[in-house]
Design an enzyme around this catalytic site. Structure first.
Site, PDB file in Angstrom:
ATOM      1  N   PHE A 109       0.826  -1.201   0.000  1.00 22.37           N
ATOM      2  CA  PHE A 109       0.000   0.000   0.000  1.00 22.37           C
ATOM      3  C   PHE A 109       0.864   1.257   0.000  1.00 22.37           C
ATOM      4  CE2 PHE A 109      -3.793  -2.370   0.952  1.00 22.37           C
ATOM      5  CZ  PHE A 109      -4.864  -1.508   0.724  1.00 22.37           C
ATOM      6  N   ASP A 110       0.498   2.200  -0.850  1.00 23.87           N
ATOM      7  CA  ASP A 110       1.017   3.554  -0.760  1.00 23.87           C
ATOM      8  C   ASP A 110       0.355   4.213   0.457  1.00 23.87           C
ATOM      9  OD1 ASP A 110       2.212   6.028  -1.620  1.00 23.87           O
ATOM     10  OD2 ASP A 110       0.264   6.600  -2.438  1.00 23.87           O
TER      11      ASP A 110
END
Length: 222
Positions: A14-15
């Site tokens: 995940f960013d």
């Protein structure tokens, strides 16, 4: 791009900015103060949004036309301003915290892969009590030798392997073209979320684009 894509993922990356948290207010405010401190004209708010996501050294050079030395100085000023409470002027997007918890409960290893400095990113996840869901958390190094998204994704995969995670079928979740391109450089497909700071033109490298956390959950968990 296929928004109905379904697959069993062995690990999920995940960013942070624009994907988990709406951090633009904190970042753009610090950027505005940075430009003012440097005696430069402060760009309009819409232009400052372009700085949210890509490595800041590169953004200062590309968007503000700074020399490498000027960009280094700007980054130092920005980081000094952004430390502490300023970085917490942010919010978790609706439904995302619950999704991270569900992924964790499903036993799928989670990695953070952000261009934000690693120490700041960890503090933000800890503040919102989200760090507990992540197997590893990777961000930019303090000296910016690791700041390109491809390098951050690569490091996240290395740390996941070291933690005993299966990385045979990973996927990246982000909001900018940088996320998709960095994932692709490592042979990882990317799902981009529409609630972040990217534009439709940035989605060309993505495997899928989603408009809600529920739709993202279906792609990640089936």
């Amino acid at each position: 791009m296929n928004p109905t894509l379904t697959r069993t993922w062995s690990a999920i990356l995940f960013d942070l900015d624009g994907t988990i948290t709406d951090s633009a207010p904190a970042i753009t405010s610090s950027l505005a103060r940075t430009f003012a401190t440097l005696g430069r004209p402060v760009p309009p708010a819409a232009e400052l949004l372009a700085y949210v996501g890509p490595p800041l050294l590169a953004a200062f050079r590309e968007y503000a036309g700074m020399t490498p030395a000027e960009a280094d100085e700007a980054l130092k000023v920005y980081r000094t301003d952004y430390q502490g409470p300023a970085s917490l002027d942010t919010a978790v997007y609706p439904g995302v915290a619950g999704l991270l918890e569900r992924i964790h409960q499903a036993g799928i290893p989670l990695a953070l892969a952000t261009s934000k400095p690693e120490t700041n990113a960890i503090k933000i996840l800890e503040h919102f009590e989200l760090a507990q869901y992540f197997t590893v958390m990777v961000g930019a190094s303090e000296d910016e030798t690791r700041s390109a998204k491809a390098d951050i994704v690569a490091e996240a995969l290395v740390r996941l392997r070291a933690a005993g995670a299966d990385v045979s079928s990973p996927v990246m979740v982000g909001d900018r073209g940088y996320d998709a391109e960095g994932a692709a450089a490592n042979g990882v497909p990317a799902i981009l979320v529409e609630w972040g700071y990217g534009s439709p033109a940035e989605a060309t490298a993505a495997t899928a684009v989603v408009h809600s956390s529920d739709q993202l959950a279906r792609l990640l968990l089936g």
